[in-house]
Motif scaffolding. Sequence first.
Motif, PDB file in Angstrom:
ATOM      1  N   LYS A   1     -32.451  61.310 -72.400  1.00  0.00           N
ATOM      2  CA  LYS A   1     -32.216  61.881 -71.351  1.00  0.00           C
ATOM      3  C   LYS A   1     -32.390  63.400 -71.051  1.00  0.00           C
ATOM      4  N   GLN A   2     -33.177  63.724 -69.987  1.00  0.00           N
ATOM      5  CA  GLN A   2     -33.631  65.113 -69.933  1.00  0.00           C
ATOM      6  C   GLN A   2     -33.135  65.805 -68.676  1.00  0.00           C
ATOM      7  N   GLN A   3     -32.575  67.142 -68.646  1.00  0.00           N
ATOM      8  CA  GLN A   3     -32.245  67.866 -67.443  1.00  0.00           C
ATOM      9  C   GLN A   3     -32.965  69.091 -66.996  1.00  0.00           C
ATOM     10  N   VAL A   4     -33.893  69.345 -67.975  1.00  0.00           N
ATOM     11  CA  VAL A   4     -34.698  70.537 -67.947  1.00  0.00           C
ATOM     12  C   VAL A   4     -36.122  70.027 -68.329  1.00  0.00           C
ATOM     13  N   PRO A   5     -37.186  70.467 -67.574  1.00  0.00           N
ATOM     14  CA  PRO A   5     -37.372  71.072 -66.172  1.00  0.00           C
ATOM     15  C   PRO A   5     -36.837  70.203 -65.090  1.00  0.00           C
ATOM     16  N   VAL A   6     -36.895  68.758 -65.152  1.00  0.00           N
ATOM     17  CA  VAL A   6     -36.380  67.938 -63.922  1.00  0.00           C
ATOM     18  C   VAL A   6     -35.377  66.847 -64.721  1.00  0.00           C
ATOM     19  N   ASN A   7     -34.582  66.446 -63.917  1.00  0.00           N
ATOM     20  CA  ASN A   7     -33.448  65.608 -64.380  1.00  0.00           C
ATOM     21  C   ASN A   7     -34.336  63.993 -64.477  1.00  0.00           C
ATOM     22  N   ALA A   8     -34.402  63.484 -65.483  1.00  0.00           N
ATOM     23  CA  ALA A   8     -35.279  62.339 -65.833  1.00  0.00           C
ATOM     24  C   ALA A   8     -34.793  61.490 -67.130  1.00  0.00           C
ATOM     25  N   ILE A   9     -35.376  60.276 -67.042  1.00  0.00           N
ATOM     26  CA  ILE A   9     -35.122  59.417 -68.414  1.00  0.00           C
ATOM     27  C   ILE A   9     -36.553  59.312 -68.749  1.00  0.00           C
ATOM     28  N   MET A  10     -36.680  59.559 -70.141  1.00  0.00           N
ATOM     29  CA  MET A  10     -37.777  59.336 -70.775  1.00  0.00           C
ATOM     30  C   MET A  10     -37.846  58.124 -71.687  1.00  0.00           C
ATOM     31  N   PHE A  11     -38.544  57.176 -71.363  1.00  0.00           N
ATOM     32  CA  PHE A  11     -38.595  55.863 -72.070  1.00  0.00           C
ATOM     33  C   PHE A  11     -39.704  55.769 -72.888  1.00  0.00           C
ATOM     34  N   LEU A  12     -39.620  55.090 -74.166  1.00  0.00           N
ATOM     35  CA  LEU A  12     -40.576  54.909 -75.169  1.00  0.00           C
ATOM     36  C   LEU A  12     -40.776  53.638 -75.153  1.00  0.00           C
ATOM     37  N   THR A  13     -42.253  53.352 -74.967  1.00  0.00           N
ATOM     38  CA  THR A  13     -42.448  51.771 -74.999  1.00  0.00           C
ATOM     39  C   THR A  13     -42.869  51.121 -76.307  1.00  0.00           C
ATOM     40  N   THR A  14     -43.144  50.035 -76.404  1.00  0.00           N
ATOM     41  CA  THR A  14     -43.332  49.420 -77.825  1.00  0.00           C
ATOM     42  C   THR A  14     -44.737  49.772 -78.286  1.00  0.00           C
ATOM     43  N   LYS A  15     -45.648  50.354 -77.258  1.00  0.00           N
ATOM     44  CA  LYS A  15     -46.969  50.933 -77.689  1.00  0.00           C
ATOM     45  C   LYS A  15     -46.798  52.412 -77.986  1.00  0.00           C
ATOM     46  N   GLY A  16     -45.781  53.026 -77.981  1.00  0.00           N
ATOM     47  CA  GLY A  16     -45.590  54.249 -78.320  1.00  0.00           C
ATOM     48  C   GLY A  16     -45.846  55.474 -77.225  1.00  0.00           C
ATOM     49  N   ILE A  17     -45.784  54.936 -75.945  1.00  0.00           N
ATOM     50  CA  ILE A  17     -46.097  55.585 -74.699  1.00  0.00           C
ATOM     51  C   ILE A  17     -44.982  56.080 -74.049  1.00  0.00           C
ATOM     52  N   LYS A  18     -44.818  57.424 -73.752  1.00  0.00           N
ATOM     53  CA  LYS A  18     -43.598  58.011 -73.049  1.00  0.00           C
ATOM     54  C   LYS A  18     -43.680  58.068 -71.815  1.00  0.00           C
ATOM     55  N   ILE A  19     -42.992  57.369 -71.070  1.00  0.00           N
ATOM     56  CA  ILE A  19     -42.901  57.477 -69.446  1.00  0.00           C
ATOM     57  C   ILE A  19     -41.708  57.758 -68.748  1.00  0.00           C
ATOM     58  N   CYS A  20     -41.818  58.894 -67.841  1.00  0.00           N
ATOM     59  CA  CYS A  20     -40.783  59.586 -67.293  1.00  0.00           C
ATOM     60  C   CYS A  20     -40.322  58.780 -66.102  1.00  0.00           C
ATOM     61  N   VAL A  21     -39.055  58.831 -65.674  1.00  0.00           N
ATOM     62  CA  VAL A  21     -38.591  58.063 -64.412  1.00  0.00           C
ATOM     63  C   VAL A  21     -37.266  58.853 -63.909  1.00  0.00           C
ATOM     64  N   SER A  22     -36.913  58.500 -62.872  1.00  0.00           N
ATOM     65  CA  SER A  22     -35.865  59.021 -62.284  1.00  0.00           C
ATOM     66  C   SER A  22     -34.739  57.868 -62.735  1.00  0.00           C
ATOM     67  N   PRO A  23     -33.651  58.915 -63.104  1.00  0.00           N
ATOM     68  CA  PRO A  23     -32.248  58.331 -63.500  1.00  0.00           C
ATOM     69  C   PRO A  23     -31.464  57.492 -62.465  1.00  0.00           C
ATOM     70  N   ASP A  24     -31.969  57.676 -61.314  1.00  0.00           N
ATOM     71  CA  ASP A  24     -31.115  57.263 -60.153  1.00  0.00           C
ATOM     72  C   ASP A  24     -31.480  55.898 -59.782  1.00  0.00           C
ATOM     73  N   GLN A  25     -32.573  55.224 -60.422  1.00  0.00           N
ATOM     74  CA  GLN A  25     -32.744  53.855 -59.948  1.00  0.00           C
ATOM     75  C   GLN A  25     -31.964  52.930 -60.729  1.00  0.00           C
ATOM     76  N   ARG A  26     -31.793  51.583 -60.032  1.00  0.00           N
ATOM     77  CA  ARG A  26     -30.952  50.783 -60.665  1.00  0.00           C
ATOM     78  C   ARG A  26     -31.516  50.063 -62.064  1.00  0.00           C
ATOM     79  N   TRP A  27     -32.892  50.038 -61.768  1.00  0.00           N
ATOM     80  CA  TRP A  27     -33.439  49.161 -62.873  1.00  0.00           C
ATOM     81  C   TRP A  27     -33.462  50.278 -64.048  1.00  0.00           C
ATOM     82  N   VAL A  28     -33.515  51.440 -63.979  1.00  0.00           N
ATOM     83  CA  VAL A  28     -33.341  52.459 -65.192  1.00  0.00           C
ATOM     84  C   VAL A  28     -32.047  52.357 -65.707  1.00  0.00           C
ATOM     85  N   GLN A  29     -31.081  52.209 -64.907  1.00  0.00           N
ATOM     86  CA  GLN A  29     -29.660  51.926 -65.655  1.00  0.00           C
ATOM     87  C   GLN A  29     -29.619  50.947 -66.253  1.00  0.00           C
ATOM     88  N   ALA A  30     -30.100  49.794 -65.811  1.00  0.00           N
ATOM     89  CA  ALA A  30     -30.008  48.645 -66.531  1.00  0.00           C
ATOM     90  C   ALA A  30     -30.997  48.331 -67.820  1.00  0.00           C
TER      91      ALA A  30
END
Length: 97
Positions: free
Chosen positions: A54-83
Amino acid sequence: MKLHAAAILLVFWLGIFTVHTAKGSIGSQSMRKFRCVNLSTQQLNIRNLISYEKQQVPVNAIMFLTTKGIKICVSPDQRWVQAAMKKIDQKRTTKGK
C-alpha cells in the motif's frame, strides 16, 4: 630521473585512491524505493500476482508485484484490487501455518 619516477608513482596511487573512494561512495548509497506515480487502468490476472504494498504518497495506490517481478500500480478503490489483495493475504496465512 628519480623525481620523475616518484611523480609517476604518486599520480598512479592518487588515481587508485580516487577510483576506490568514488566506488565506495556510490556503492554505499541506498537505492531509491520504487514509488507509484501513474496508475494502470487495466485489470490484472489475480493468479499472476504474488504480493502487494500500500502507498499513500505521492498518490494513493496499491503496488502489485507479478510472478515475473514487474511492479504495477493501481487504484485501491477498484473491486478487483480488493479481491486480489484478499487472495494474496489468504495465501500468506495458509503458507504461514
